[in-house]
Design an enzyme around this catalytic site. Structure first.
Site, PDB file in Angstrom:
ATOM      1  CE1 TYR A 195      -0.047   8.438  -7.112  1.00  0.00           C
ATOM      2  CE2 TYR A 195      -1.403   8.857  -8.184  1.00  0.00           C
ATOM      3  CZ  TYR A 195      -1.219   7.804  -6.903  1.00  0.00           C
ATOM      4  OH  TYR A 195      -1.781   7.181  -6.145  1.00  0.00           O
ATOM      5  CG  ASN A 219      -1.623   1.555   1.178  1.00  0.00           C
ATOM      6  OD1 ASN A 219      -1.778   2.124   0.777  1.00  0.00           O
ATOM      7  ND2 ASN A 219      -1.130   2.334   3.164  1.00  0.00           N
ATOM      8  CB  ALA A 220       4.401   2.238   1.098  1.00  0.00           C
ATOM      9  CB  SER A 248       4.838   4.812 -10.179  1.00  0.00           C
ATOM     10  OG  SER A 248       3.237   5.730 -10.308  1.00  0.00           O
ATOM     11  CE  LYS A 249       0.177   4.305  -7.148  1.00  0.00           C
ATOM     12  NZ  LYS A 249       0.601   3.633  -5.533  1.00  0.00           N
TER      13      LYS A 249
END
Length: 271
Positions: A155, A91-92, A158-159
């Site tokens: 972001y 989750n981090a 990365s996701k």
């Protein structure tokens, strides 16, 4: 579904706030035993004490997912305390904001080190125990892992990678008894929008997202744990995230047509 989690040991990275903190409470509410992993140990201890005072079991493990060896130590602490590990939730994470042309390579490396390599470290550290338990892995991605937005490129990159990791693991672990769940929340109550590009929390910073669009973390945690316990492949959390992901899959032309207008607006806000 609550009884199906009873007694199970669940490692949660990023458990000191936001979705991770809410997941820890939800795991304990369902009779599970959370292993709380994060850098801010004082917050973890407060949360663990709350869970124990309510009759549950929880341990804490100081863990920075950007450092080799930290997640392995958290897994060992779970084994030492409970003798097993059934589920690991990567989750981090945090979000780097800015147009790609304005971000440094260090900004983007920092984004990937936490969101991608942090998830990968969690998977690799936990997988031997999770395989032994024929349990589950959950990777917390984002709606941004399906829909790229202006000023959120690092972001989103990365996701997208987290989603690819989840899908790869699902194929590689097929037949080995391990469920892999990719979770893609939209806007959820969290400190993530108060953290700057260096990963520093800006206390008191205003949330740029309208409150009516933000799902409370307890509700998100319930939906996420429902998906993990049911061993589902995917869970899109929040109505707006489901809409965006559906449009991306069924009507990608609409998203492509809207992107230039959104980009111009983002540029005007930045400039």
């Amino acid at each position: 579904m609550a009884s199906r989690l009873a007694g199970q040991v669940v490692l949660i990275t990023g458990a000191s706030s936001g979705i991770g903190e809410a997941l820890a409470r939800e795991v304990a509410r369902r009779g599970g035993r959370p292993v709380l992993a994060a850098r801010r140990t004082e917050r973890l201890e407060t949360l663990a004490r709350e869970i124990r005072e309510a009759g549950g079991e929880a341990i804490t493990a100081r863990c920075d997912v950007t450092r080799d060896g930290d997640v392995e130590r958290a897994v060992e602490e779970a084994r030492g305390a409970f003798g097993r590990l059934d589920i690991a939730i990567a989750n981090a994470g945090f979000g780097v904001v800015g147009r790609i042309e304005e971000l440094s390579l260090d900004d983007i490396r920092r984004q990937f080190e936490t969101n991608v390599f942090g998830a990968l470290r969690t998977v690799q550290a936990a997988l031997p125990e999770v395989k032994r338990a024929r349990g589950g892995l959950a990777l917390i991605g984002s709606a941004s892992g399906y829909v790229a937005a202006p000023a959120m490129g690092a972001y989103s990159m990365s996701k997208f990678a987290v989603r690819a990791l989840a899908e790869t693991l699902r194929t590689e672990l097929h037949g080995e008894g391990v469920a892999v769940t990719h979770v893609a929340p939209g806007f959820v109550t969290s400190e993530i929008r108060q953290i700057d590009n260096a990963g520093t929390l800006r206390e008191g910073a205003a949330d740029p997202v309208p409150s009516w669009l933000v799902m409370p973390t307890p509700k998100a945690a319930r939906q996420i744990m429902d998906a993990i316990v049911a061993r589902r492949a995917e869970a899109i959390i929040t109505g707006h995230a489901k809409l965006l992901v559906s449009l991306t899959r069924l009507a990608p032309g609409l998203i492509s047509a809207a992107a230039p207008r959104l980009s111009r607006k983002a540029k005007r806000r930045d400039g």
